[in-house]
Design an enzyme around this catalytic site. Structure first.
Site, PDB file in Angstrom:
ATOM      1  N   ASP A 130     -23.273 -11.382 -14.956  1.00 51.35           N
ATOM      2  CA  ASP A 130     -22.693 -10.120 -15.704  1.00 51.35           C
ATOM      3  C   ASP A 130     -23.483  -9.124 -16.861  1.00 51.35           C
ATOM      4  O   ASP A 130     -24.057  -9.718 -17.406  1.00 51.35           O
ATOM      5  CB  ASP A 130     -21.411  -9.823 -17.153  1.00 51.35           C
ATOM      6  N   ASN A 172      -9.296 -16.734 -23.709  1.00 49.51           N
ATOM      7  CA  ASN A 172      -8.261 -15.912 -23.423  1.00 49.51           C
ATOM      8  C   ASN A 172      -8.115 -15.852 -21.868  1.00 49.51           C
ATOM      9  O   ASN A 172      -7.595 -15.534 -20.690  1.00 49.51           O
ATOM     10  CB  ASN A 172      -8.217 -13.988 -23.348  1.00 49.51           C
ATOM     11  N   HIS A 203     -10.553 -15.268 -19.302  1.00 48.15           N
ATOM     12  CA  HIS A 203     -11.596 -14.745 -18.541  1.00 48.15           C
ATOM     13  C   HIS A 203     -12.839 -15.599 -17.695  1.00 48.15           C
ATOM     14  O   HIS A 203     -13.465 -16.332 -18.104  1.00 48.15           O
ATOM     15  CB  HIS A 203     -12.406 -13.378 -19.331  1.00 48.15           C
ATOM     16  N   GLU A 240     -11.821  -9.604 -17.687  1.00 45.56           N
ATOM     17  CA  GLU A 240     -10.140  -9.829 -19.040  1.00 45.56           C
ATOM     18  C   GLU A 240      -8.686 -10.037 -17.699  1.00 45.56           C
ATOM     19  O   GLU A 240      -9.161  -9.878 -17.627  1.00 45.56           O
ATOM     20  CB  GLU A 240     -10.936  -8.796 -20.049  1.00 45.56           C
TER      21      GLU A 240
HETATM   22  C1  F6R Z   1     -21.277 -15.208 -19.785  1.00 40.99           C
HETATM   23  C2  F6R Z   1     -19.625 -15.064 -18.903  1.00 40.99           C
HETATM   24  C3  F6R Z   1     -18.546 -15.610 -19.793  1.00 40.99           C
HETATM   25  C4  F6R Z   1     -18.581 -16.925 -20.339  1.00 40.99           C
HETATM   26  C5  F6R Z   1     -17.391 -17.229 -21.404  1.00 40.99           C
HETATM   27  C6  F6R Z   1     -17.289 -17.874 -22.246  1.00 40.99           C
HETATM   28  O1  F6R Z   1     -21.843 -14.693 -18.341  1.00 40.99           O
HETATM   29  O2  F6R Z   1     -19.201 -14.718 -18.110  1.00 40.99           O
HETATM   30  O3  F6R Z   1     -17.314 -15.174 -18.865  1.00 40.99           O
HETATM   31  O4  F6R Z   1     -18.647 -17.676 -19.333  1.00 40.99           O
HETATM   32  O5  F6R Z   1     -17.157 -16.037 -22.425  1.00 40.99           O
HETATM   33  O6  F6R Z   1     -18.516 -17.827 -22.888  1.00 40.99           O
HETATM   34  P1  F6R Z   1     -18.987 -19.458 -24.727  1.00 40.99           P
HETATM   35  O7  F6R Z   1     -19.721 -20.333 -23.670  1.00 40.99           O
HETATM   36  O8  F6R Z   1     -20.422 -18.209 -25.094  1.00 40.99           O
HETATM   37  O9  F6R Z   1     -18.046 -19.582 -24.723  1.00 40.99           O
END
Ligand code: F6R
Length: 243
Positions: free
Chosen positions: A67, A136, A138, A143
């Site tokens: 992303d 959450n 994701h 989301e």
């Molecule tokens: C990032 C991504 C997100 C993160 C998720 C957890 O490329 O795709 O799904 O893996 O938001 O983020 P952290 O690791 O910062 O807790």
């Protein structure tokens, strides 16, 4: 889903690096799916250290990131392109032209999504996808409520995701409102998935993943239907989960 229990963040990062490096050594032309955020920082550190000490080479590897924020150019210090350069790409022998991340500063995000999905397919898809998980549920920036059929698309970030990521920006207002993300279907086409989960803040999400139903309101739940998922989770994330 295969689950590997580790003590802490360090061990999670080392175990993930061990698995990833095994694959790269076995298949030097592999397509690696990469994530950003706090979770894989330790993994990238391990890969850099291994490259310096053991010379594992990435000259034939291609990488595809999950992303990117809409509106940020690759030079923006908060873009995921900058993150990847800083944490990994600048320190290994991966040709820059073999690293793919959706372009956030395009004036046609819809077209960028179509092109990115085509790029993934034209390269034969991802062999090993690294994932983190949002509290959450994701994965990527898919989301809750995102269709399991979704391919690369533009998503409006939830308030909780923007708040969680505000730590990297000067203020919450600066956190982009939208991102381009591989879709759930795009992620599920990966041949193998490695999900990293560390820390108490992910405990509820991990419990929901292990014990809840497969449901679009909890995007990561789809992983239960994938034939080859390994979760590496540390004690803080596992809590009292019996595994
Ligand atoms: C990032 C991504 C997100 C993160 C998720 C957890 O490329 O795709 O799904 O893996 O938001 O983020 P952290 O690791 O910062 O807790």
């Amino acid at each position: 889903m295969n689950i590997i229990k580790v003590k802490n963040y360090e061990e999670m990062s080392q175990k993930a690096a061990e698995i990833l490096l095994d694959k790269v050594r076995q298949s030097p032309k592999m397509n690696l799916g990469l994530a950003t955020g706090g979770t894989p920082v330790g993994l990238y550190r391990e890969l850099v250290q291994d490259h310096q000490q053991n010379g594992t080479s990435y000259t034939q590897v291609k990488t595809f990131n999950l992303d990117e924020y809409v509106g940020l150019s690759g030079d923006d210090p908060n873009s995921y392109r900058s993150y990847m350069n800083e944490k990994l790409f600048n320190h290994v022998d991966l040709p820059r032209e073999s690293t793919f991340i959706p372009r956030g500063d395009t004036n046609n995000p819809g077209q960028e999504c179509t092109d990115y999905e085509a790029l993934l397919k034209n390269h034969g898809g991802v062999d090993l996808q690294i994932l983190g998980i949002g509290s959450n549920g994701h994965i990527g920036f898919n989301e809750p409520g995102t269709s399991f059929q979704s391919e690369t698309h533009v998503i409006e970030l939830t308030a909780s995701t923007r708040e969680a990521n505000a730590r990297y920006f000067n203020s919450l207002d600066e956190v982009p409102t939208h991102a381009i993300t591989m879709g759930i279907a795009s992620i599920m086409r990966s041949k193998e998935i490695l999900l990293l989960v560390s820390g108490e803040s992910k405990r509820e999400a991990l419990a929901q993943l292990m014990e809840g139903e497969v449901n679009e309101n909890f995007p990561a739940s789809i992983l239960k239907t994938h034939p080859c998922v390994t979760i590496i989770a540390d004690e803080a994330a596992l809590g009292k989960l019996a595994i």
